[in-house]
Every structure is written in C-alpha cells, then in structure tokens.
Write an enzyme that holds these catalytic residues in place. Structure first.
Site, PDB file in Angstrom:
ATOM      1  N   ASN A  53      45.512  35.812  38.040  1.00  0.00           N
ATOM      2  CA  ASN A  53      45.073  37.204  38.051  1.00  0.00           C
ATOM      3  C   ASN A  53      45.681  37.917  36.842  1.00  0.00           C
ATOM      4  OD1 ASN A  53      45.101  40.108  38.713  1.00  0.00           O
ATOM      5  ND2 ASN A  53      44.226  39.426  40.651  1.00  0.00           N
ATOM      6  N   HIS A  64      40.314  38.525  38.227  1.00  0.00           N
ATOM      7  CA  HIS A  64      41.035  37.878  39.325  1.00  0.00           C
ATOM      8  C   HIS A  64      41.377  36.450  38.915  1.00  0.00           C
ATOM      9  CE1 HIS A  64      39.562  40.612  42.850  1.00  0.00           C
ATOM     10  NE2 HIS A  64      40.040  41.312  41.837  1.00  0.00           N
ATOM     11  N   GLU A  66      40.540  33.498  40.111  1.00  0.00           N
ATOM     12  CA  GLU A  66      39.391  32.594  40.045  1.00  0.00           C
ATOM     13  C   GLU A  66      38.497  32.937  38.863  1.00  0.00           C
ATOM     14  OE1 GLU A  66      40.372  33.446  44.426  1.00  0.00           O
ATOM     15  OE2 GLU A  66      40.272  34.582  42.565  1.00  0.00           O
ATOM     16  N   SER A  91      42.928  33.660  49.799  1.00  0.00           N
ATOM     17  CA  SER A  91      41.512  33.722  50.168  1.00  0.00           C
ATOM     18  C   SER A  91      40.741  34.489  49.094  1.00  0.00           C
ATOM     19  CB  SER A  91      41.392  34.425  51.526  1.00  0.00           C
ATOM     20  OG  SER A  91      40.057  34.548  51.919  1.00  0.00           O
ATOM     21  N   CYS A  93      38.208  36.848  47.213  1.00  0.00           N
ATOM     22  CA  CYS A  93      37.539  38.112  47.512  1.00  0.00           C
ATOM     23  C   CYS A  93      36.016  37.928  47.429  1.00  0.00           C
ATOM     24  CB  CYS A  93      38.001  39.197  46.535  1.00  0.00           C
ATOM     25  SG  CYS A  93      37.294  39.010  44.883  1.00  0.00           S
ATOM     26  N   CYS A  96      34.788  37.025  43.809  1.00  0.00           N
ATOM     27  CA  CYS A  96      35.046  35.631  43.434  1.00  0.00           C
ATOM     28  C   CYS A  96      34.209  34.674  44.279  1.00  0.00           C
ATOM     29  CB  CYS A  96      36.531  35.331  43.552  1.00  0.00           C
ATOM     30  SG  CYS A  96      37.529  36.302  42.392  1.00  0.00           S
ATOM     31  N   ASP A 168      43.168  46.005  43.819  1.00  0.00           N
ATOM     32  CA  ASP A 168      42.812  44.621  43.500  1.00  0.00           C
ATOM     33  C   ASP A 168      41.789  44.077  44.491  1.00  0.00           C
ATOM     34  OD1 ASP A 168      43.593  42.384  41.584  1.00  0.00           O
ATOM     35  OD2 ASP A 168      43.742  41.380  43.529  1.00  0.00           O
TER      36      ASP A 168
END
Length: 177
Positions: A53, A64, A66, A91, A93, A96, A168
């Site tokens: 991130n 982010h 990912e 996990s 979002c 992503c 975020d």
C-alpha cells in the site's frame, strides 16, 4: 489437485504470504498502510510482482497493496493473470476485488480478515454476471495469521493509523462501521 485449485494453505502459499508480510512491513516503515501483496504464477513457479500500500507515500487514492503489485507488473497477456494466485496480508477491498475479477485471477489467498472484510462475498458470488471467459469458480483461502492480524490491529489503533485507516477503506470514520 494443483496448487492453483487448492482450498487450503500450501507450502508455496506460506512462502508467498511471508513475502506479502515483508511488503506490508516495508509500507509501515515508510509511514504507510501496512498491507502487502504478491502475484505468483503457477506454470513458472515464479513471483511475478510484489507491492505494498502506497496511498500515503504517493498521495494516491488507489495505490492499495494489490493495485501496487499489479501496477508494478506492467502489461502482460490476460492468460497470465488466469494462471496466478494473488496474495494479500488483508482481505481485499471492493476496488481490489473488482480488479482481481476483471483480470480473471481465480485464486486469492489472504493472511487475515479479522480487521476488515472487504469484497469476499463479491469474489465468491456466482460468476454469471461476468463475461463468459471469467465464469470460472474462484477460490478464496484465509490463513488467519495472528502475526498479520496483530500488525494491522496495532496500526489501526495507532495515532497514524487512526488518521488514515478509514479513508483507506472508503469510509469517513468509525461511525460508518
């Protein structure tokens, strides 16, 4: 069953989750949100990209872990994504998860979801709303890693985390929880 179809944590998953954790720690040391990601290609048994991130570091709304990982990869044939597992320390979002669905990444391995449950329901929803090429079953595996859970919880509860965390994940504050 090949490792891309595994619904449990494999030894290669453990290695790649450690790489993602190292990326999360890198973000934390840079003053960012401690979330890391890895993209692993099964046919070649190689890590194609890593990311963390960088919303704070790059003053970005979308960087982010990912997204950073996929951005660092650059353009690749779409078939490549479908042969990969993406790893994240948290996990994924909705943003992503949508990107994972868009590129047809079928297997997602997360370190934890105790601090945040993102787009898991979307990821596992029936794929009939997607393009026919993407209508394949998807697999989500959760490691339930206490180390990653503690790192994220400690950061969220920190002074810096309290300033950044809610934006975020697309919320204004704890009251929207």
């Amino acid at each position: 069953m090949s490792s891309i179809e595994s619904t449990t944590i494999t030894p290669e998953d453990e290695v790649n989750l450690e790489l993602a954790y190292a990326q999360a720690q890198k973000s934390l040391k840079e003053g960012g949100v401690p979330i890391g990601s890895v993209l692993y290609h099964h046919p070649t048994k190689k890590v194609l990209s890593v990311g963390h991130n960088q919303r704070v570091q790059q003053n970005s709304n979308t960087r982010h872990g990912e997204m950073d990982c996929l951005e660092k990869l650059g353009r690749v044939p779409i078939k490549t994504f479908r042969e990969c597992t993406i790893y994240s320390t948290l996990s994924c979002c909705i943003m992503c998860t949508s990107t994972i669905l868009l590129y047809g990444i079928r297997r997602v391995v997360i370190a934890e979801n105790a601090n945040f449950v993102g787009g898991e329901a979307l990821l596992l929803s029936p794929p009939t709303l997607l393009a026919p090429a993407l209508q394949k079953p998807r697999i989500l595996v959760n490691q339930h890693d206490p180390k990653a859970t503690k790192m994220m919880k400690d950061w969220i509860e920190s002074e810096e985390g309290a300033k950044v965390w809610w934006e975020d994940i697309g919320l204004e504050g704890e009251e929207e929880k």
